[in-house]
Scaffold this motif. Structure first.
Motif: not given
Length: 244
Positions: A148-165
């Motif tokens: 997740x921390x590699x995401x650094x740019x403006x854009x569209x993010x679809x996330x399905x249960x990112x909290x799982x781990x």
């Protein structure tokens, strides 16, 4: 702020007459959904159609069903619902600089393909974006948060249960990243059960239940109510639950 996906419309006539999708209570009465905030949550009990709709949005936008960027093209299990064929997306005028579809259930496969797609980039340079080592050499939670921390740019993010781990502390780290990227203009559509992520200010929560899909307040989500009840009334809650 700009929304890369402004709304979606479902044409139920494009689905087979006996499609199981027409039996999903939360979805079957919906024709159009508008996204009014840069952070939108899909909340609700298991089996209410959150992930099904999120996957359909992702596929209709051009993502690989198992996740990744728009450039990812692979399949380890062909189990894509036909809902994407019935969706029409209304997109904003501004083109996103970065796009990502994250699915907790297929993260291992996506992490593997990320290494396949690094081309001639030396491993030590490639791994810098993921905390300095391969995602497969990290614990489940570490690989999630470094990814997740590699995401650094403006854009569209679809996330399905990112909290799982993620531990509660790591969920707070993700919360801060989501908020900061949204302030820069990123759009998030997230299916989650996390009472931490659902608490992000100035977000929109869409509740999936037998009555359909409706907007709701944070305190009205089951994730919040069950967590609040357990923390503040733990002994009474457990005694009633366990019949003691």
């Amino acid at each position: 702020m700009n929304k890369y996906i402004q709304s979606i419309r479902i044409d139920w006539e494009k689905l087979e007459r006996d499609s199981y999708l027409k039996d999903i209570s939360s979805l079957k009465t919906i024709e159009c959904i508008h996204f009014n905030k840069n952070i939108t949550f899909f909340a609700g009990e298991n089996g209410t159609g959150k992930s099904t709709l999120l996957e359909a949005i992702g596929v209709a936008y051009g993502f690989n069903p198992e996740g990744g960027t728009l450039n990812y093209r692979f399949s380890t299990y062909d189990d894509v619902s036909e809902l994407s064929n019935a969706l029409t997306l209304s997109k904003g005028a501004k083109r996103s600089k970065y796009n990502y579809f994250f699915r907790a259930e297929s993260f291992f496969n996506v992490a593997t393909k990320a290494e396949d797609y690094r081309d001639n980039t030396p491993k030590e340079i490639f791994y810098q974006q993921y905390g300095g080592k391969s995602l497969h050499e990290q614990s489940h939670g570490e690989s999630f948060i470094h990814f997740f921390q590699s995401f650094s740019k403006e854009g569209l993010y679809l996330m399905d249960e990112p909290e799982a781990a993620l531990s509660p502390q790591r969920q707070l780290t993700l919360l801060m990243q989501i908020v900061n990227l949204a302030k820069q203009g990123a759009q998030f559509i997230i299916a989650t059960h996390s009472p931490i992520l659902l608490g992000i200010p100035d977000s929109e929560i869409m509740l999936f239940d037998n009555a359909g899909i409706s907007l709701c307040d944070y305190e009205d989500t089951e994730s919040y109510q069950v967590t609040e009840l357990f923390i503040n009334h733990r002994h009474e809650f457990l005694n009633r639950l366990l019949g003691e």
